[in-house]
Scaffold this motif. Structure first.
Motif, PDB file in Angstrom:
ATOM      1  N   GLY A 196      25.898  51.652  26.234  1.00  0.00           N
ATOM      2  CA  GLY A 196      24.871  50.697  25.872  1.00  0.00           C
ATOM      3  C   GLY A 196      25.311  49.546  24.989  1.00  0.00           C
ATOM      4  O   GLY A 196      24.471  48.929  24.320  1.00  0.00           O
ATOM      5  N   GLU A 197      26.608  49.226  24.993  1.00  0.00           N
ATOM      6  CA  GLU A 197      27.118  48.096  24.200  1.00  0.00           C
ATOM      7  C   GLU A 197      27.129  46.847  25.082  1.00  0.00           C
ATOM      8  O   GLU A 197      28.123  46.519  25.732  1.00  0.00           O
ATOM      9  N   ARG A 198      26.011  46.141  25.086  1.00  0.00           N
ATOM     10  CA  ARG A 198      25.828  45.057  26.052  1.00  0.00           C
ATOM     11  C   ARG A 198      26.752  43.868  25.816  1.00  0.00           C
ATOM     12  O   ARG A 198      27.214  43.238  26.765  1.00  0.00           O
ATOM     13  N   ASP A 199      26.997  43.520  24.545  1.00  0.00           N
ATOM     14  CA  ASP A 199      27.841  42.355  24.268  1.00  0.00           C
ATOM     15  C   ASP A 199      29.262  42.564  24.793  1.00  0.00           C
ATOM     16  O   ASP A 199      29.839  41.676  25.426  1.00  0.00           O
ATOM     17  N   LEU A 200      29.812  43.731  24.531  1.00  0.00           N
ATOM     18  CA  LEU A 200      31.169  44.015  25.011  1.00  0.00           C
ATOM     19  C   LEU A 200      31.192  44.132  26.530  1.00  0.00           C
ATOM     20  O   LEU A 200      32.150  43.700  27.178  1.00  0.00           O
ATOM     21  N   ALA A 201      30.156  44.714  27.094  1.00  0.00           N
ATOM     22  CA  ALA A 201      30.083  44.812  28.553  1.00  0.00           C
ATOM     23  C   ALA A 201      30.045  43.422  29.180  1.00  0.00           C
ATOM     24  O   ALA A 201      30.708  43.153  30.186  1.00  0.00           O
ATOM     25  N   ARG A 202      29.274  42.508  28.560  1.00  0.00           N
ATOM     26  CA  ARG A 202      29.177  41.145  29.086  1.00  0.00           C
ATOM     27  C   ARG A 202      30.518  40.417  29.013  1.00  0.00           C
ATOM     28  O   ARG A 202      30.917  39.733  29.958  1.00  0.00           O
ATOM     29  N   LEU A 203      31.223  40.586  27.890  1.00  0.00           N
ATOM     30  CA  LEU A 203      32.525  39.922  27.758  1.00  0.00           C
ATOM     31  C   LEU A 203      33.547  40.528  28.713  1.00  0.00           C
ATOM     32  O   LEU A 203      34.365  39.805  29.299  1.00  0.00           O
ATOM     33  N   GLY A 204      33.511  41.832  28.867  1.00  0.00           N
ATOM     34  CA  GLY A 204      34.407  42.460  29.836  1.00  0.00           C
ATOM     35  C   GLY A 204      34.139  41.955  31.241  1.00  0.00           C
ATOM     36  O   GLY A 204      35.060  41.673  32.008  1.00  0.00           O
ATOM     37  N   LYS A 205      32.856  41.814  31.562  1.00  0.00           N
ATOM     38  CA  LYS A 205      32.475  41.305  32.889  1.00  0.00           C
ATOM     39  C   LYS A 205      32.941  39.874  33.081  1.00  0.00           C
ATOM     40  O   LYS A 205      33.384  39.494  34.178  1.00  0.00           O
ATOM     41  N   GLU A 206      32.850  39.060  32.025  1.00  0.00           N
ATOM     42  CA  GLU A 206      33.260  37.660  32.146  1.00  0.00           C
ATOM     43  C   GLU A 206      34.754  37.541  32.416  1.00  0.00           C
ATOM     44  O   GLU A 206      35.187  36.787  33.300  1.00  0.00           O
ATOM     45  N   VAL A 207      35.557  38.288  31.672  1.00  0.00           N
ATOM     46  CA  VAL A 207      37.005  38.256  31.890  1.00  0.00           C
ATOM     47  C   VAL A 207      37.330  38.793  33.280  1.00  0.00           C
ATOM     48  O   VAL A 207      38.111  38.192  34.035  1.00  0.00           O
ATOM     49  N   GLN A 208      36.734  39.919  33.622  1.00  0.00           N
ATOM     50  CA  GLN A 208      36.963  40.508  34.942  1.00  0.00           C
ATOM     51  C   GLN A 208      36.546  39.545  36.049  1.00  0.00           C
ATOM     52  O   GLN A 208      37.265  39.368  37.044  1.00  0.00           O
ATOM     53  N   GLY A 209      35.385  38.899  35.876  1.00  0.00           N
ATOM     54  CA  GLY A 209      34.872  38.016  36.910  1.00  0.00           C
ATOM     55  C   GLY A 209      35.745  36.804  37.143  1.00  0.00           C
ATOM     56  O   GLY A 209      36.004  36.419  38.291  1.00  0.00           O
ATOM     57  N   ARG A 210      36.212  36.182  36.060  1.00  0.00           N
ATOM     58  CA  ARG A 210      37.063  34.999  36.210  1.00  0.00           C
ATOM     59  C   ARG A 210      38.375  35.366  36.914  1.00  0.00           C
ATOM     60  O   ARG A 210      38.837  34.651  37.813  1.00  0.00           O
ATOM     61  N   LEU A 211      38.958  36.464  36.501  1.00  0.00           N
ATOM     62  CA  LEU A 211      40.220  36.884  37.119  1.00  0.00           C
ATOM     63  C   LEU A 211      40.001  37.378  38.551  1.00  0.00           C
ATOM     64  O   LEU A 211      40.861  37.182  39.419  1.00  0.00           O
ATOM     65  N   GLY A 212      38.848  38.005  38.786  1.00  0.00           N
ATOM     66  CA  GLY A 212      38.542  38.448  40.143  1.00  0.00           C
ATOM     67  C   GLY A 212      38.350  37.278  41.091  1.00  0.00           C
ATOM     68  O   GLY A 212      38.844  37.295  42.224  1.00  0.00           O
ATOM     69  N   ASP A 213      37.637  36.249  40.631  1.00  0.00           N
ATOM     70  CA  ASP A 213      37.447  35.054  41.466  1.00  0.00           C
ATOM     71  C   ASP A 213      38.785  34.362  41.736  1.00  0.00           C
ATOM     72  O   ASP A 213      39.023  33.858  42.848  1.00  0.00           O
ATOM     73  N   HIS A 214      39.645  34.356  40.722  1.00  0.00           N
ATOM     74  CA  HIS A 214      40.980  33.762  40.878  1.00  0.00           C
ATOM     75  C   HIS A 214      41.774  34.513  41.945  1.00  0.00           C
ATOM     76  O   HIS A 214      42.364  33.904  42.854  1.00  0.00           O
ATOM     77  N   ARG A 215      41.752  35.816  41.843  1.00  0.00           N
ATOM     78  CA  ARG A 215      42.496  36.641  42.804  1.00  0.00           C
ATOM     79  C   ARG A 215      41.937  36.486  44.219  1.00  0.00           C
ATOM     80  O   ARG A 215      42.696  36.332  45.190  1.00  0.00           O
ATOM     81  N   ASP A 216      40.606  36.525  44.354  1.00  0.00           N
ATOM     82  CA  ASP A 216      39.995  36.383  45.679  1.00  0.00           C
ATOM     83  C   ASP A 216      40.363  35.040  46.318  1.00  0.00           C
ATOM     84  O   ASP A 216      40.631  34.968  47.523  1.00  0.00           O
ATOM     85  N   ALA A 217      40.385  33.981  45.502  1.00  0.00           N
ATOM     86  CA  ALA A 217      40.728  32.661  46.033  1.00  0.00           C
ATOM     87  C   ALA A 217      42.185  32.604  46.480  1.00  0.00           C
ATOM     88  O   ALA A 217      42.508  32.018  47.525  1.00  0.00           O
ATOM     89  N   LEU A 218      43.069  33.225  45.702  1.00  0.00           N
ATOM     90  CA  LEU A 218      44.476  33.242  46.092  1.00  0.00           C
ATOM     91  C   LEU A 218      44.683  34.016  47.395  1.00  0.00           C
ATOM     92  O   LEU A 218      45.461  33.601  48.271  1.00  0.00           O
ATOM     93  N   LEU A 219      43.989  35.143  47.521  1.00  0.00           N
ATOM     94  CA  LEU A 219      44.110  35.936  48.746  1.00  0.00           C
ATOM     95  C   LEU A 219      43.546  35.168  49.947  1.00  0.00           C
ATOM     96  O   LEU A 219      44.108  35.213  51.041  1.00  0.00           O
ATOM     97  N   LEU A 220      42.454  34.454  49.716  1.00  0.00           N
ATOM     98  CA  LEU A 220      41.880  33.656  50.801  1.00  0.00           C
ATOM     99  C   LEU A 220      42.825  32.527  51.194  1.00  0.00           C
ATOM    100  O   LEU A 220      43.015  32.253  52.390  1.00  0.00           O
ATOM    101  N   ALA A 221      43.427  31.876  50.195  1.00  0.00           N
ATOM    102  CA  ALA A 221      44.384  30.806  50.498  1.00  0.00           C
ATOM    103  C   ALA A 221      45.543  31.345  51.322  1.00  0.00           C
ATOM    104  O   ALA A 221      46.002  30.692  52.277  1.00  0.00           O
ATOM    105  N   GLY A 222      46.009  32.534  50.983  1.00  0.00           N
ATOM    106  CA  GLY A 222      47.088  33.147  51.755  1.00  0.00           C
ATOM    107  C   GLY A 222      46.676  33.426  53.184  1.00  0.00           C
ATOM    108  O   GLY A 222      47.457  33.196  54.125  1.00  0.00           O
ATOM    109  N   HIS A 223      45.458  33.931  53.360  1.00  0.00           N
ATOM    110  CA  HIS A 223      44.958  34.188  54.713  1.00  0.00           C
ATOM    111  C   HIS A 223      44.868  32.894  55.512  1.00  0.00           C
ATOM    112  O   HIS A 223      45.302  32.824  56.669  1.00  0.00           O
TER     113      HIS A 223
END
Length: 261
Positions: A196-223
């Motif tokens: 139930g630690e929402r602030d830390l969960a939100r920050l973890g999600k933000e870091v994960q999301g930015r890096l996830g979008d970066h990775r997905d874009a790189l994989l798409l560019a490769g495809h």
């Protein structure tokens, strides 16, 4: 939470995630919209909660369950990743005004997704699926806790979250955009959600999301590159990969400030 034993908190969190996995299976096998993604997320959440609270559950049973969950998650991910790539590819082609390329660039991804989904459905009739079901039933009935699980949940949660934050920041210090940072941020998010630690969960999600979008874009560019897409389309996706990282240093700084590091 102050007077609650950590074991009680863990039992509730694990029980809820086991139920999510069981309930999510039928919609996922029917390939309902977003169902595979939701099931995969539940599987990852359970793995990460067990890892984050590894000192408070019996090591060997937890290792066995996490191993089965890892294999199951990989199976779910095979189809889900192709689905995401197809959606992203269709969106990019619309953005650059080249929807005429969909048959050549999107259709193969959708066909591969269908094949991966067939493999997923067939797997659920296998002995491995039966073994996972038995493990989930066992953990849903009773979580094998260690003596440490008798400690106060608030103190245990603070200690666990501190370790998870440091894990993210240590990996970021070695390479801010690495795959390991993304995984560490996802684990922080899932563990923080569980307590139930929402602030830390939100920050973890933000870091994960930015890096996830970066990775997905790189994989798409490769495809796109390997499929012979025009250079302008590939360049558009590469630019999106770069912009996905905008704000990442600030998100990591916020994580340091929230946790006093």
């Amino acid at each position: 939470m102050a007077g609650t034993p950590a074991g009680e908190l863990l039992t509730q969190a694990v029980g809820a995630l086991v139920a999510e996995i069981r309930d999510g299976r039928e919609p996922a096998l029917a390939d309902e919209p977003d169902a595979v993604h939701q099931l995969r997320t539940s599987v990852r959440r359970l793995r990460n909660v067990l890892a984050g609270f590894g000192r408070y559950v019996e090591k060997r049973p937890a290792r066995v369950l996490r191993g089965h969950l890892a294999s199951y998650g990989a199976l779910l991910g095979a189809g889900r990743d192709l689905e995401v790539r197809a959606e992203d590819c269709r969106r990019v082609l619309a953005e650059v005004g080249r929807t005429d390329l969909e048959p050549a660039l999107v259709a193969p991804l959708l066909a591969a997704h269908d094949g991966a989904h067939t493999v997923l459905v067939d797997w659920h009739a296998s002995p491995d699926a039966v073994a996972l079901d038995r493990l989930l039933a066992r953990w849903g009935d009773e979580v094998p806790l260690t003596r440490r699980a008798g400690r106060r949940a608030d103190r245990v949660s603070t200690k666990v979250l501190d370790r998870e934050v440091r894990r993210v920041l240590d990996r970021a210090a070695q390479g801010e955009t690495s795959h390991e940072v993304r995984k560490a941020a996802r684990r922080l998010r899932h563990v923080a959600d569980a307590v139930g630690e929402r602030d830390l969960a939100r920050l973890g999600k933000e870091v994960q999301g930015r890096l996830g979008d970066h990775r997905d874009a790189l994989l798409l560019a490769g495809h796109l590159w390997s499929a012979g897409a025009p250079a302008v389309v590939v360049a558009h996706v590469e630019a999106a990969a770069s912009s996905a990282l905008d704000g990442l240093p600030e998100a990591l700084d916020a994580l340091r400030r929230v946790h006093g590091i």
